[in-house]
Motif scaffolding. Structure first.
Motif, mmCIF file in Angstrom:
data_model
loop_
_atom_site.group_PDB
_atom_site.id
_atom_site.type_symbol
_atom_site.label_atom_id
_atom_site.label_comp_id
_atom_site.label_asym_id
_atom_site.label_seq_id
_atom_site.Cartn_x
_atom_site.Cartn_y
_atom_site.Cartn_z
ATOM 1 N N SER A 89 -1.079 -2.099 4.250
ATOM 2 C CA SER A 89 -0.359 -1.281 3.267
ATOM 3 C C SER A 89 0.241 -2.138 2.160
ATOM 4 C CB SER A 89 0.749 -0.489 3.954
ATOM 5 O OG SER A 89 0.214 0.387 4.895
ATOM 6 N N SER A 90 0.800 -3.267 2.532
ATOM 7 C CA SER A 90 1.406 -4.160 1.549
ATOM 8 C C SER A 90 0.358 -4.701 0.571
ATOM 9 C CB SER A 90 2.104 -5.312 2.275
ATOM 10 O OG SER A 90 2.630 -6.236 1.363
ATOM 11 N N GLU A 126 -0.869 -1.957 -1.851
ATOM 12 C CA GLU A 126 0.059 -1.720 -2.966
ATOM 13 C C GLU A 126 -0.180 -2.714 -4.092
ATOM 14 O OE1 GLU A 126 4.203 -1.506 -1.902
ATOM 15 O OE2 GLU A 126 3.740 -0.300 -0.125
ATOM 16 N N LYS A 147 -3.575 -2.012 -5.852
ATOM 17 C CA LYS A 147 -3.533 -0.787 -6.662
ATOM 18 C C LYS A 147 -3.025 -1.078 -8.068
ATOM 19 C CE LYS A 147 -4.080 3.658 -6.902
ATOM 20 N NZ LYS A 147 -5.413 4.211 -6.946
#
Length: 156
Positions: free
Chosen positions: A5-6, A9, A12
């Motif tokens: 997830s990190s 981010e 993105k």
């Protein structure tokens, strides 16, 4: 899964991709590092998922086979993450066989902490053998869009 997830981010911010592609790429990058291999089956073994290894392996193959992505975006992302003021470039050609098919790439990479980080590459339409001057010039022209000439380290 927190690492995925990190990383997603951060990706993105630089890649205008669909969220599912971003998460896959995050998963792939982390698994590539953990496996310390470019063998895709070994990379699939390190995927942080409840899916079977075979499913992850097929997913990796589908991503690279069926999805086109902008190499320039990936090159810019890599350069953004490398904490360097100047870059030592390496030009190399690699060739291997997959069954009866020859796979032949010309690659420009950056030397960083004892490893070579690829930033631009092209598949050569040959059965092995050297690249031509025209092929090397074309690849270096692509690199010139990524790196300003004054940031390229010239040891001579």
């Amino acid at each position: 899964m927190e690492e995925v997830s990190s990383l997603a981010e951060k990706l993105k911010l630089h890649l205008p991709w669909h969220q599912a592609r971003i998460i896959f790429l995050s998963q792939f990058i982390l698994s590539l590092i953990l496996s310390r291999s470019t063998n895709l089956y070994r990379v699939a073994e390190e995927f942080q998922t409840s899916a079977q290894v075979e499913s992850s392996y097929r997913r990796i193959k589908r991503f690279f086979h069926g999805y086109s992505y902008c190499y320039e975006q990936l090159g810019k992302l890599i350069l953004h993450w490398l904490p360097l003021d100047r870059y030592l470039l390496c030009l190399d050609r690699t060739n291997w066989k997959y069954g009866t098919k020859n796979i032949n790439y010309l690659v420009v990479s950056i030397a960083w902490q004892g490893v070579s980080v690829p930033i631009a590459w092209t598949c050569l339409d040959k059965h092995g053998g050297n690249s031509s001057s025209a092929e090397r010039i074309e690849l270096m022209q692509r690199v010139s869009f990524l790196i300003k000439h004054y940031r390229i380290y010239r040891p001579f």
